[in-house]
Design an enzyme around this catalytic site. Structure first.
Site, mmCIF file in Angstrom:
data_model
loop_
_atom_site.group_PDB
_atom_site.id
_atom_site.type_symbol
_atom_site.label_atom_id
_atom_site.label_comp_id
_atom_site.label_asym_id
_atom_site.label_seq_id
_atom_site.Cartn_x
_atom_site.Cartn_y
_atom_site.Cartn_z
ATOM 1 N N PHE A 151 0.859 -1.178 0.000
ATOM 2 C CA PHE A 151 0.000 0.000 0.000
ATOM 3 C C PHE A 151 0.894 1.225 0.000
ATOM 4 O O PHE A 151 1.567 1.519 0.992
ATOM 5 C CB PHE A 151 -0.941 0.055 1.202
ATOM 6 C CG PHE A 151 -1.827 1.279 1.152
ATOM 7 C CD1 PHE A 151 -2.972 1.288 0.375
ATOM 8 C CD2 PHE A 151 -1.485 2.422 1.843
ATOM 9 C CE1 PHE A 151 -3.768 2.428 0.285
ATOM 10 C CE2 PHE A 151 -2.286 3.570 1.764
ATOM 11 C CZ PHE A 151 -3.424 3.570 0.986
ATOM 12 N N ASP A 236 9.641 2.985 1.593
ATOM 13 C CA ASP A 236 8.455 3.771 1.920
ATOM 14 C C ASP A 236 8.257 3.701 3.430
ATOM 15 O O ASP A 236 7.669 2.765 3.961
ATOM 16 C CB ASP A 236 7.240 3.206 1.178
ATOM 17 C CG ASP A 236 5.957 3.970 1.488
ATOM 18 O OD1 ASP A 236 5.931 4.744 2.464
ATOM 19 O OD2 ASP A 236 4.961 3.761 0.768
ATOM 20 N N LYS A 265 3.022 11.623 6.523
ATOM 21 C CA LYS A 265 2.213 11.472 7.727
ATOM 22 C C LYS A 265 2.791 12.230 8.919
ATOM 23 O O LYS A 265 2.568 13.420 9.062
ATOM 24 C CB LYS A 265 1.989 9.990 8.027
ATOM 25 C CG LYS A 265 1.126 9.296 6.973
ATOM 26 C CD LYS A 265 0.645 7.947 7.413
ATOM 27 C CE LYS A 265 -0.115 7.221 6.311
ATOM 28 N NZ LYS A 265 -1.357 7.885 5.901
#
Length: 412
Positions: A151, A236, A265
């Site tokens: 994801f 990531d 984030k």
């Protein structure tokens, strides 16, 4: 349990507020029935005044707590100065942020963007350009190796290499240039690399897949393979980075340094969207003026908050808290194995808990947790993710573990 059953558990005030959202906002999320009005530290308060312990932290975007006073102070000060200049001009805030984040990662430079998905897209573009201009791959032939169960976001390019039918279905045609192999299998990556491979893009821990933790030797083997074959290793760390797993980056926990970090984030402190690609000049230096950009990327407000986030991480306190409290979370959750839980995976203050399908769905347990004042979220039907802000206290964590047992006990 149906949505109607869930809504029946909340007040008329919250039902009315939820109805407005459902009527006027696209239904691209399926949130639990709670309407948050205020938040501080590890707690949020709904519009009825009920307090909850936040055990999701906006998918790790609020690692340092809601309304962190140091981060809010910096944001308010910057609001009174300047918030946006675009990259057509320099801003006083960008240079210090770029220098601080590069130093934190042990790299030369950063490419500031806004969202995590933008960081991933930017990393893909950089890797392809590096492949053509530095490695010498023939034009249009570059490929990037990714992992099954990944994801990395939901943009058109990213969902092109997703195997999640909900994220991918009916959004084609899909962007070519990606090869997917099983996660955790370094030999599969080795077999997939060819002369046109420019990068391997991986999550050090697969968050959306349910906090999937690979074998301890996986990332070190991938790093060695990519070095040997002149391929970039892109990590990531948008969810796993910035303290969540007990280190600044999850890669630190396995002794690996990638060519590019993708961050987002928590880099915005839960205040503004901030993301970045972080690497050395020999890779990020392939970008020249006009070849990539973002009106808001690296804006003064984002840069000021991002620099303050780096300063929080430089002390090491948050990383130590995640290690110490994460160990307690792991022990506490493992007590439920065989009692409605089939598997627990913990990395720092990040847990994936698989619920026995013969007992309940993960969402049903999350709904029960909501009633007990705990915010958590399900994924893929049978997995609950817990990722509380790193500022959570020991007492709050113990209470959360106890409430999880009670919520689960209703079904066992």
């Amino acid at each position: 349990m149906t949505d109607h059953d869930e809504l029946a558990r909340v007040s008329a005030t919250q039902q009315a507020a939820i109805a407005v959202v459902e009527a006027h906002a696209a239904h691209n999320y399926h949130p639990l029935p709670v309407v948050v009005a205020e938040a501080s530290g590890a707690s949020v308060i709904d519009i009825d005044g009920k307090r909850y312990l936040d055990c999701l932290a906006a998918y790790s975007a609020v690692n340092f707590g809601h309304s962190n006073p140091d981060l809010v102070r910096v944001a308010k000060e910057q609001l009174d100065r300047v918030t946006l200049t675009s990259r057509a001009f320099h801003s006083a805030a960008l240079g210090p942020f770029a220098e601080a984040l590069a130093r934190l990662a042990g790299k030369d430079m950063i490419l500031p963007m806004n969202t995590g998905a933008e960081a991933v897209e930017s990393g893909i573009k950089v890797a392809r350009k590096w492949g053509y201009e530095v490695k010498g791959v023939a034009s249009g032939e570059a490929n990037i190796i990714v992992a099954e169960g990944n994801f990395h976001g939901r943009t058109t390019t990213i969902i092109s290499f997703s195997d999640d039918p909900e994220a991918r279905g009916n959004f084609g045609p899909y962007t070519p240039g990606f090869r997917s192999v099983p996660y955790g299998d370094a030999s599969a990556i080795e077999a997939a690399i060819d002369e046109n491979t420019v990068a391997v893009l991986l999550e050090p821990i697969q968050g959306e897949a349910g906090v999937g933790i690979p074998p301890a030797d996986y990332l070190p083997r991938v790093r060695e393979l990519t070095r040997q074959r002149n391929v970039l290793f892109i990590a990531d760390e948008i969810q796993s980075g910035l303290g969540r797993t007990g280190a600044t980056f999850q890669c630190d926990n396995v002794g690996v340094v990638p060519d590019l970090y993708l961050l987002g984030k928590a880099l915005g402190g839960g205040i503004v969207p901030v993301s970045a690609v972080v690497g050395n000049t020999d890779v990020l230096g392939v970008l020249q003026p006009g070849q990539h950009g973002s009106t808001f990327g690296g804006n003064p407000l984002a840069a000021a908050v991002g620099k303050a986030v780096v300063e929080v991480l430089e002390t090491g306190e948050m990383q130590e808290r995640a290690r110490r409290l994460g160990a307690r979370l792991d022990v506490g959750l493992r007590a439920f194995l065989g009692k409605g839980v089939t598997e627990v995976r913990c990395a720092g203050l990040w847990a994936g808990i698989d619920i026995d399908p013969d007992v309940a769905t993960a969402r049903e347990v999350c709904t029960n947790l909501l009633q007990r004042g705990i915010l958590a979220k399900d994924t893929h039907g049978q997995t609950i993710r817990l990722a509380p802000p790193l500022v959570i206290t020991e007492e709050e964590l113990e209470w959360a573990i106890a409430q999880f047992g009670e919520a689960l006990g209703d079904f066992v």
